[in-house]
Design an enzyme around this catalytic site. Sequence first.
Site, PDB file in Angstrom:
ATOM      1  N   ASN A 162      41.801  30.918  30.147  1.00 25.55           N
ATOM      2  CA  ASN A 162      42.463  31.937  29.335  1.00 25.55           C
ATOM      3  C   ASN A 162      43.108  33.032  30.192  1.00 25.55           C
ATOM      4  O   ASN A 162      43.083  34.202  29.849  1.00 25.55           O
ATOM      5  CB  ASN A 162      41.497  32.531  28.310  1.00 25.55           C
ATOM      6  CG  ASN A 162      42.171  33.347  27.218  1.00 25.55           C
ATOM      7  OD1 ASN A 162      41.617  34.336  26.754  1.00 25.55           O
ATOM      8  ND2 ASN A 162      43.364  32.972  26.796  1.00 25.55           N
TER       9      ASN A 162
ATOM     10  N   CYS B  61      46.196  31.840  32.211  1.00 23.89           N
ATOM     11  CA  CYS B  61      47.545  31.348  32.534  1.00 23.89           C
ATOM     12  C   CYS B  61      48.252  30.808  31.294  1.00 23.89           C
ATOM     13  O   CYS B  61      49.089  31.469  30.703  1.00 23.89           O
ATOM     14  CB  CYS B  61      47.493  30.250  33.605  1.00 23.89           C
ATOM     15  SG  CYS B  61      46.939  30.811  35.228  1.00 23.89           S
ATOM     16  N   ARG B  62      47.906  29.595  30.906  1.00 22.31           N
ATOM     17  CA  ARG B  62      48.664  28.908  29.865  1.00 22.31           C
ATOM     18  C   ARG B  62      48.461  29.475  28.468  1.00 22.31           C
ATOM     19  O   ARG B  62      49.430  29.747  27.751  1.00 22.31           O
ATOM     20  CB  ARG B  62      48.320  27.413  29.877  1.00 22.31           C
ATOM     21  CG  ARG B  62      48.730  26.739  31.169  1.00 22.31           C
ATOM     22  CD  ARG B  62      48.164  25.356  31.292  1.00 22.31           C
ATOM     23  NE  ARG B  62      46.711  25.410  31.465  1.00 22.31           N
ATOM     24  CZ  ARG B  62      45.919  24.346  31.459  1.00 22.31           C
ATOM     25  NH1 ARG B  62      46.415  23.149  31.242  1.00 22.31           N
ATOM     26  NH2 ARG B  62      44.626  24.480  31.647  1.00 22.31           N
TER      27      ARG B  62
END
Length: 159
Positions: free
Chosen positions: A14, A16-17
């Site tokens: 939780n 980066c993407r």
Amino acid sequence: MKKKSKVIFVCMGNICRSPTAEGVFLSLLEAEGMLDVVEVDSAGTHAYHVGEQPDLRSQAAARGRGIDLSNQRGRQFEANDFIEFDYVLAMDSENYRGLKHICPPGYEHKLHRFLEYARYTKTLDVPDPYYGAGDGFEQVLDLIEDASQGLLETLRKES
């Protein structure tokens, strides 16, 4: 009146993407005047970065496209989130499998790979840019922007 749709994006840490997806989708909802009908969150399958801001490289890439991620903080996904959210969207197959494993019976229909909503992308996995170099964060943004448009179309059809 239809209830507010609730969407959560999930990757491993939780940072980066999934926070990027949250930021991109919120920005799209704001542009479309839909912030009052869709609630958005993000989480990680692991607790590595609970309470932390998104990765600085994710923030920089998003900021380059006019999206601010700096107010987000990492949190870990909980099985209860399947009850709370209408869409549980995994960033890749590994996290999809992990989420499927903790999904309470009767809530499996809420779990999807986020890129199932992509209009132009054929892959189902948003690659993790954390250990990569180069333009990985930009590629992630491209994939997320595509899938966000598709998800928005789906939500519109359901309302």
